[in-house]
Design an enzyme around this catalytic site. Structure first.
Site, PDB file in Angstrom:
ATOM      1  N   ASP A 419       0.759  -1.266   0.109  1.00 45.56           N
ATOM      2  CA  ASP A 419       0.215   0.013   0.086  1.00 45.56           C
ATOM      3  C   ASP A 419       0.776   1.011  -0.186  1.00 45.56           C
ATOM      4  O   ASP A 419       2.282   0.981   0.197  1.00 45.56           O
ATOM      5  CB  ASP A 419      -1.291   0.156   1.013  1.00 45.56           C
ATOM      6  CG  ASP A 419      -1.493   0.717   0.762  1.00 45.56           C
ATOM      7  OD1 ASP A 419      -2.034   1.506  -0.346  1.00 45.56           O
ATOM      8  OD2 ASP A 419      -2.630   1.098   1.929  1.00 45.56           O
ATOM      9  N   ASN A 747      33.389 -40.437   0.561  1.00 44.74           N
ATOM     10  CA  ASN A 747      34.455 -41.587   1.098  1.00 44.74           C
ATOM     11  C   ASN A 747      33.508 -42.750   0.812  1.00 44.74           C
ATOM     12  O   ASN A 747      34.402 -44.035   1.476  1.00 44.74           O
ATOM     13  CB  ASN A 747      33.947 -40.677   2.638  1.00 44.74           C
ATOM     14  CG  ASN A 747      34.893 -39.490   2.673  1.00 44.74           C
ATOM     15  OD1 ASN A 747      36.304 -39.644   1.747  1.00 44.74           O
ATOM     16  ND2 ASN A 747      34.611 -38.925   3.743  1.00 44.74           N
ATOM     17  N   ASP A 776      30.477 -33.132  11.250  1.00 44.91           N
ATOM     18  CA  ASP A 776      29.574 -32.976  11.700  1.00 44.91           C
ATOM     19  C   ASP A 776      29.868 -31.274  12.147  1.00 44.91           C
ATOM     20  O   ASP A 776      28.930 -29.780  12.548  1.00 44.91           O
ATOM     21  CB  ASP A 776      28.643 -33.641  12.093  1.00 44.91           C
ATOM     22  CG  ASP A 776      27.758 -34.704  11.607  1.00 44.91           C
ATOM     23  OD1 ASP A 776      28.060 -34.310  10.444  1.00 44.91           O
ATOM     24  OD2 ASP A 776      27.774 -35.587  11.847  1.00 44.91           O
TER      25      ASP A 776
END
Length: 949
Positions: A419, A747, A776
């Protein structure tokens, strides 16, 4: 007056008092509303005229009392009688036809009263309600979340195999594997717990609440916590939290389009007499979950919640799982691909080792460790962490995401619809002029404007605020009745007693007033409208072209006995004058539009203002104004024609709520990903229709409920930040997927190949799990990594084919250098089994970190700076892998031995060669391979769209 005007919300404690007094049949005081002119009125203006006792003569109608005639609808306020609090029967079952029952009977049946439930009773009912529906809003408790980390089938099989190995006497190896698995599980738990905690905190900050009466006092509770028997206070903009029987109502209009399909608001009446078999759309004493209040106020008692509501029954019968986003569908399919690869390679390794006559327990543990390494069990946790981290970063930029997958949608946005008021302009309109139809300042026009603004009670808006800063209603003026503003008429009329004569004063959009006027006051006398209309419209065009918002004022003397007005009375008016308001454009809006353009996002202005004023503001902030599409022009186009037209139009003016939704749908049909920014009641349909609904924290409840993103500061700059962060978040999520899966695939492929010619296992199971665990650790930091600027300049794409190709190319490259390493260790350096395991472990750990740093960017490795956390974690993991073989207390149980210098040199040479080759292959991939894949259509288009680099 356009659709952005906001409705007043009654102050809870005062509204509570009104409800009790009305139900007792006592006279009602006028409301003082937070943020309204009553509270915020400057002291130098004196008392607000609407607080003067007797400002409006009215009679309270309540259930059970005789009425004085149909014409005497002074305020159309209706109330049902109260029943003393403390009623609590053995059951809380409302009458089957509760909409046709008396309000006090319904209150009694649900064990409630006007003082509401007690907190203890409400808590018990909420627990029962949640148990009955099987729904709890909260996420898993931390013990269950921790346990969930160890429920993967592959992981459980590995644990069983490890326990079997320990039973057979290999206690050390088995114990080490168990410890590593526990550490990996705790790491995954910590990531998910942190993500869930962050998301809950963000959701609480934008939770939609309602006002209920409990323990005899008003309190705000989340919508989901409303229970059967709660007494609910309703005001304009509120969502209806349950199916409710009205106890009282005052000019209450409810939008039931979500439930009945009726596009116009429905008037509600607490005192109406209904038949038990009344149709849903005809139940004027009832309000339903899924609807919202457009205007007016009311008090209601909840009779059904959750799945027991009308909407709940419809939703249950039509229940279907929400369609996943492109990213969710893609990650699911990619996870399935990884599982397939895992099963094939794991079975291959297991069969090969069995054929070579190796220990079957060791072979099983080795194969299962490989499966853990490549299986996508960490993918959901990492993705959740990445999205939660992105949500936190966005919250710091004042952008709160209500659902995490909206981050994907926000990053994919190509068009932002907004708007004008408060986003492109300052949002504080000032009354700049009050002119007669000759164009001269007029005190009489100002007096009529102040009378209309000061005596109306149904629709609070900034234009009335601006008027009342300048003037107050004439002395002695009293309100008799009013015809509230609505978005089709675009005007508001007040019937006032002026010097003893009932007078209708109307204020609103000029073209609408011209249509219902018969005369115009020009030069101090009334003339037929046709004689003055050309001059009036010319002046209107001139003022509008300079950016003024122009509102008309008209009046009509009514018969002396008039006590009620309706829209039908707005005919034969005399047009008196014009009001001009000016809301200057924001400089920040111009800058934000330019910034959005650099992100490939176009801005569309959608406003109820006239086309000339809209074009003036649009030009000031840098939007195209060659074409301005009006609401009437939109009505003349079918959906196909509108979709082809909206692409070349930046400004939409004189629109109504239905037009906003059509514009959004047309833009989406034209291939755009659309965000809609709105905060008003009439913005709800467009918010639902958009790919991303964006609201602000000050918006009405229904707008916040319909949105998926809430801004804590209204402005295009905040939206720009949100889009940029959305793209960064998903770019980082894809980094994890690309880097981790290609590394793990390489791997596992290497170990499968090594099993064919090595006389021993390429790596022990515990070493594989340790390598996976160390890998990780830096993966957690990818979610907050820096993103290269070129990756956020445009929406990216999620493609399963591209991810799969990346995994195969770079995983195979990893395998090539692994095989070179195997050959060097076995045939050149003549390494023994322990040296082989150690050398390959160190090489794998170090190269995994370096490759992560390389593959996280399309640029050369040293031309893109990783985040400090990612860099430090990567260095730490590499150092740990290098040092571990030299720490006897860890090296011995892990099967490591110190590496001789010549082997260390070989590892360094191979690592350097690998990284250099990886950089070359990366350049070739992004320069030639990926563009060709992007140009070729993907067979499954479901995963071909979305966000991410």
């Amino acid at each position: 007056m356009d659709g952005r005007l906001r409705l007043r919300v009654p102050r809870p404690e005062r509204e509570h008092e009104r409800g009790l007094r009305a139900l007792r049949g006592e006279p009602l005081p006028r409301l003082a509303r937070p943020g309204s002119r009553v509270q915020d009125r400057p002291a130098h203006l004196g008392a607000d005229p609407r607080r003067v006792q007797g400002a409006r003569g009215r009679r309270v109608r309540h259930q059970g009392l005789p009425q004085e005639g149909a014409r005497h609808r002074w305020r159309r306020t209706r109330h049902a009688e109260d029943r003393p609090a403390g009623l609590s029967g053995p059951t809380v079952t409302p009458p089957a036809s509760w909409w046709a029952s008396a309000a006090d009977d319904v209150l009694h049946a649900v064990g409630s009263g006007m003082s509401g439930l007690t907190s203890e009773d409400a808590a018990a009912r909420l627990h029962t309600q949640q148990m009955a529906t099987g729904h709890r809003r909260h996420t898993l408790s931390w013990p269950r979340l921790l346990l969930a980390q160890f429920t993967s089938p592959i992981l459980l099989i590995l644990v069983v195999g490890t326990v079997l190995s320990m039973v057979l006497g290999d206690l050390v190896d088995g114990g080490i594997i168990i410890v590593i698995l526990l550490a990996s599980g705790i790491l995954g738990f910590w990531q998910e717990f942190r993500a869930n905690t962050a998301v809950r905190a963000l959701m609480a900050s934008v939770r939609v609440s309602v006002t209920v009466v409990r323990d005899g006092a008003n309190m705000s509770v989340p919508v989901d916590d409303v229970v059967t028997g709660d007494v609910v206070r309703l005001a304009a903009g509120n969502v209806i939290p349950a199916d409710c029987r009205l106890v009282s109502s005052a000019d209450l209009l409810v939008d039931e389009s979500a439930l009945t399909g009726e596009s116009f608001p429905v008037e509600k009446d607490a005192t109406a007499t209904l038949a038990a078999d009344a149709a849903l759309s005809a139940r004027s004493t009832a309000v339903y979950l899924g609807t919202h209040v457009v205007s007016g106020t009311g008090v209601a008692v909840a009779v059904a919640a959750g799945r027991d509501t009308e909407l709940g029954r419809v939703s249950t019968s039509l229940a279907q799982k929400a369609k996943p986003t492109a990213f969710e569908a893609g990650t699911t399919r990619f996870g399935g691909l990884l599982v397939w690869v895992m099963l094939v390679l794991t079975l291959f390794v297991l069969i090969v080792n069995w054929m070579f006559g190796r220990n079957w327990v060791d072979s099983l543990l080795f194969a299962l460790s490989l499966a853990v390494g490549i299986s996508p069990q960490m993918l959901p946790a990492i993705v959740s962490l990445s999205l939660a981290t992105g949500a936190r970063r966005m919250a710091a930029k004042k952008v709160v995401v209500k659902r995490l997958n909206a981050i994907e949608d926000l990053g994919a946005v190509t068009v932002l619809c907004t708007d004008k008021t408060g986003t492109l302009t300052q949002g504080a309109a000032d009354l700049d002029g009050h002119l007669d139809l000759d164009g001269d300042p007029s005190d009489s026009v100002l007096r009529l404007a102040a009378l209309n603004a000061g005596l109306q009670t149904s629709f609070a808006n900034p234009l009335d605020d601006a008027i009342l800063k300048v003037a107050t209603p004439p002395a002695g003026a009293k309100a008799i009745d009013e015809c509230p503003y609505d978005f089709s008429r675009k005007r508001l009329s007040v019937l006032a007693d002026i010097d003893g004569a009932p007078t209708l004063v109307s204020k609103g959009a000029l073209d609408g007033l011209i249509a219902v006027s018969a005369s115009a006051r020009v030069g101090g006398r009334d003339v037929p409208l046709q004689q003055a209309v050309d001059g009036i419209q010319a002046r209107f065009r001139d003022l509008s072209s300079h950016g003024y918002r122009v509102v008309g004022i008209a009046m009509k003397r009514m018969p002396p006995s008039t006590t009620h007005i309706a829209a039908a009375d707005e005919t034969g008016l005399t047009l008196i004058g014009l009001l001009t308001f000016f809301d200057p454009p924001k400089q920040s809006a111009t800058d934000a539009i330019a910034d959005l353009a650099t992100l490939g996002v176009g801005v569309r202005m959608i406003t109820g203002d006239n086309r000339l004023a809209a074009a003036s503001t649009a030009a000031a902030v840098g939007l195209r104004t060659a074409t301005v599409l009006t609401g009437s022009a939109i009505d003349a186009l079918d959906d196909g024609a509108l979709a082809s037209t909206v692409a070349e139009c930046d400004v939409f003016a004189e629109v109504e709520p239905a037009h906003k939704r059509r514009i959004v749908v047309a833009l989406r049909a034209a291939g755009e990903c659309v965000a809609f920014l709105g905060d008003g009641i009439n913005d709800s349909p467009a918010l639902h229709a958009a790919d991303v609904g964006i609201s602000v924290d000050t918006a009405v409840d229904v707008a916040k409920e319909a949105s998926s993103v809430v801004l804590m500061d209204k402005g295009l700059g905040v939206v720009c930040d949100g889009i940029r962060l959305g793209r960064e978040t998903f770019a980082n999520t894809l980094k994890y997927i690309r880097v981790t899966t290609s590394s793990n695939f390489g791997n596992v492929l290497s170990m499968a190949a090594a099993s064919l010619f090595l006389p021993f296992l390429p790596m022990l199971p515990r070493q594989i799990l340790l390598l996976n665990f160390l890998g990780d650790l830096p993966s957690m930091a990818i979610s907050g990594d820096h993103v290269d600027p070129e990756l956020v300049e445009r929406p990216g794409t999620w493609s399963l084919r591209e991810i799969r190709t990346f995994m195969v190319i770079f995983g195979s490259l990893s395998t090539v250098f692994d095989l070179i390493t195997f050959a060097a260790l076995v045939w050149w350096l003549h390494a023994g089994e322990a040296e082989f395991h150690t050398g390959w472990f160190v090489l794998s750990a170090v190269t995994e970190i370096l490759v992560m740093m390389s593959q996280r960017t399309r640029r050369l490795l040293f031309r893109s700076r990783p985040s400090t956390t990612l860099l430090l974690l990567g260095i730490a993991v590499a150092l740990i892998a290098i040092v571990l073989p030299s720490v006897p207390i860890i090296a011995r149980p892990m099967g490591f031995v110190p590496l001789p210098p010549v082997l260390i040199v070989a590892v360094v040479i191979i690592t350097i060669a690998y990284i250099a080759t990886n950089e070359v292959v990366k350049h070739v991939y992004y320069r030639w391979i990926r563009p060709r894949m992007a140009a070729a259509p993907e067979r499954n288009s479901r995963a071909a769209s979305g966000v991410v680099a």
